[in-house]
Structures are given as C-alpha cells and as structure tokens.
Design a protein around this motif. Sequence first.
Motif, mmCIF file in Angstrom:
data_model
loop_
_atom_site.group_PDB
_atom_site.id
_atom_site.type_symbol
_atom_site.label_atom_id
_atom_site.label_comp_id
_atom_site.label_asym_id
_atom_site.label_seq_id
_atom_site.Cartn_x
_atom_site.Cartn_y
_atom_site.Cartn_z
ATOM 1 N N HIS A 80 0.830 -1.201 0.000
ATOM 2 C CA HIS A 80 0.000 0.000 0.000
ATOM 3 C C HIS A 80 0.867 1.255 0.000
ATOM 4 O O HIS A 80 0.523 2.246 -0.656
ATOM 5 C CB HIS A 80 -0.943 -0.006 1.206
ATOM 6 N N LEU A 81 1.984 1.213 0.697
ATOM 7 C CA LEU A 81 2.901 2.351 0.717
ATOM 8 C C LEU A 81 3.538 2.572 -0.654
ATOM 9 O O LEU A 81 3.526 3.685 -1.180
ATOM 10 C CB LEU A 81 3.987 2.141 1.777
ATOM 11 N N VAL A 82 4.072 1.504 -1.241
ATOM 12 C CA VAL A 82 4.737 1.635 -2.543
ATOM 13 C C VAL A 82 3.723 2.008 -3.626
ATOM 14 O O VAL A 82 3.982 2.880 -4.462
ATOM 15 C CB VAL A 82 5.490 0.329 -2.892
ATOM 16 N N GLY A 83 2.560 1.360 -3.620
ATOM 17 C CA GLY A 83 1.526 1.699 -4.592
ATOM 18 C C GLY A 83 0.986 3.104 -4.397
ATOM 19 O O GLY A 83 0.645 3.788 -5.362
ATOM 20 N N GLY A 84 0.908 3.536 -3.155
ATOM 21 C CA GLY A 84 0.446 4.892 -2.864
ATOM 22 C C GLY A 84 1.414 5.940 -3.376
ATOM 23 O O GLY A 84 0.995 6.987 -3.891
ATOM 24 N N ILE A 85 2.709 5.662 -3.259
ATOM 25 C CA ILE A 85 3.708 6.585 -3.804
ATOM 26 C C ILE A 85 3.555 6.668 -5.321
ATOM 27 O O ILE A 85 3.622 7.758 -5.904
ATOM 28 C CB ILE A 85 5.131 6.154 -3.396
ATOM 29 N N ARG A 86 3.299 5.515 -5.956
ATOM 30 C CA ARG A 86 3.067 5.514 -7.410
ATOM 31 C C ARG A 86 1.853 6.368 -7.764
ATOM 32 O O ARG A 86 1.891 7.161 -8.710
ATOM 33 C CB ARG A 86 2.866 4.085 -7.899
ATOM 34 N N HIS A 87 0.772 6.210 -7.001
ATOM 35 C CA HIS A 87 -0.434 7.000 -7.279
ATOM 36 C C HIS A 87 -0.194 8.494 -7.044
ATOM 37 O O HIS A 87 -0.720 9.326 -7.784
ATOM 38 C CB HIS A 87 -1.607 6.506 -6.424
ATOM 39 N N LEU A 88 0.582 8.835 -6.028
ATOM 40 C CA LEU A 88 0.896 10.247 -5.792
ATOM 41 C C LEU A 88 1.703 10.841 -6.943
ATOM 42 O O LEU A 88 1.462 11.974 -7.362
ATOM 43 C CB LEU A 88 1.660 10.405 -4.473
ATOM 44 N N ILE A 89 2.655 10.063 -7.451
ATOM 45 C CA ILE A 89 3.441 10.534 -8.594
ATOM 46 C C ILE A 89 2.534 10.718 -9.807
ATOM 47 O O ILE A 89 2.655 11.699 -10.550
ATOM 48 C CB ILE A 89 4.595 9.549 -8.893
ATOM 49 N N LYS A 98 0.679 5.250 -21.366
ATOM 50 C CA LYS A 98 0.476 3.805 -21.328
ATOM 51 C C LYS A 98 1.768 3.053 -21.008
ATOM 52 O O LYS A 98 1.797 2.188 -20.141
ATOM 53 C CB LYS A 98 -0.103 3.324 -22.652
ATOM 54 N N GLY A 99 2.838 3.387 -21.699
ATOM 55 C CA GLY A 99 4.107 2.684 -21.497
ATOM 56 C C GLY A 99 4.689 2.889 -20.115
ATOM 57 O O GLY A 99 5.115 1.933 -19.446
ATOM 58 N N SER A 100 4.717 4.137 -19.666
ATOM 59 C CA SER A 100 5.289 4.412 -18.343
ATOM 60 C C SER A 100 4.385 3.900 -17.236
ATOM 61 O O SER A 100 4.865 3.511 -16.167
ATOM 62 C CB SER A 100 5.552 5.905 -18.170
ATOM 63 N N GLY A 101 3.081 3.861 -17.479
ATOM 64 C CA GLY A 101 2.160 3.285 -16.491
ATOM 65 C C GLY A 101 2.383 1.794 -16.310
ATOM 66 O O GLY A 101 2.356 1.283 -15.195
ATOM 67 N N GLN A 102 2.625 1.101 -17.438
ATOM 68 C CA GLN A 102 2.915 -0.335 -17.364
ATOM 69 C C GLN A 102 4.240 -0.585 -16.652
ATOM 70 O O GLN A 102 4.350 -1.479 -15.813
ATOM 71 C CB GLN A 102 2.961 -0.945 -18.773
#
Length: 124
Positions: A80-89, A98-102
């Motif tokens: 949740h912490l790592v995914g949350g940082i991704r969502h904040l970015i 699409k490419g960078s999201g994957q």
Amino acid sequence: MKKQRPVNLDLSTIKFPAAAKASILHRVSGVMMFFAVGILIWALSVSLSSAEGFATIESYLQGFFFKFIIWGIVSALIYHLVGGIRHLIMDMGHLEEKGSGQTSGNVVIALWLLLSVVAGVWLW
C-alpha cells in the motif's frame, strides 16, 4: 436479425495489464490493512492488560501462524505504501502514459515482492 457476438466467451483470454493489476492490488491491500487494524488492536489490548497477557502475545509471536499473519499485514502495508507513492506521482502528472504506467506497475509489483521477502526474512 443475426447478432455477431460470441456465444461462449472464453474468460481465460482476458489479460489485465500491469497498471491494472497494480491498481487493483492497491485497493486489496487497503482492505487488508483495514481488517488488520482489528488484529493489531486486539494484540495491543491483550499485551497491555497484564504481564500474563504480554506473555501470551509474546508466545503467540513465536508460532508460525501468528508470524504468518504479521507477515501478511506487513506485506500489505508495504504494498500500500509503494503503490500509494506511485499513485501520488501519477497525481502530479507523471507516469500517466500507457508505457510508463505499465513500467511503473511492474516496478511496484517487483519492489513489493522484494520488500516482502526481506520482511519475511526479518520476521523469521
């Protein structure tokens, strides 16, 4: 009138992209942490109730089942912490293509697996 649609849809052919998997796992880890709070509050309550309660929780922590539960909680927290940082970015306007999201989805999942193994080694 004949409709051109599949009669038997083969659901095994549907593949989620890494970004979708990362987003779904972020939600699942949040739900897991919600239920984990109850377990952690119960353990804290018992351990603070008396010296015998503390010894009870300490003995539970020596067993495989309780360590596995704690590892699951820590693993959910890590994801949740790592995914949350991704969502904040992504909220700041980066990694939205699409490419960078994957790629970021794959990095989050790989980092979570690595950190979960490290947490498991630390617990055992």
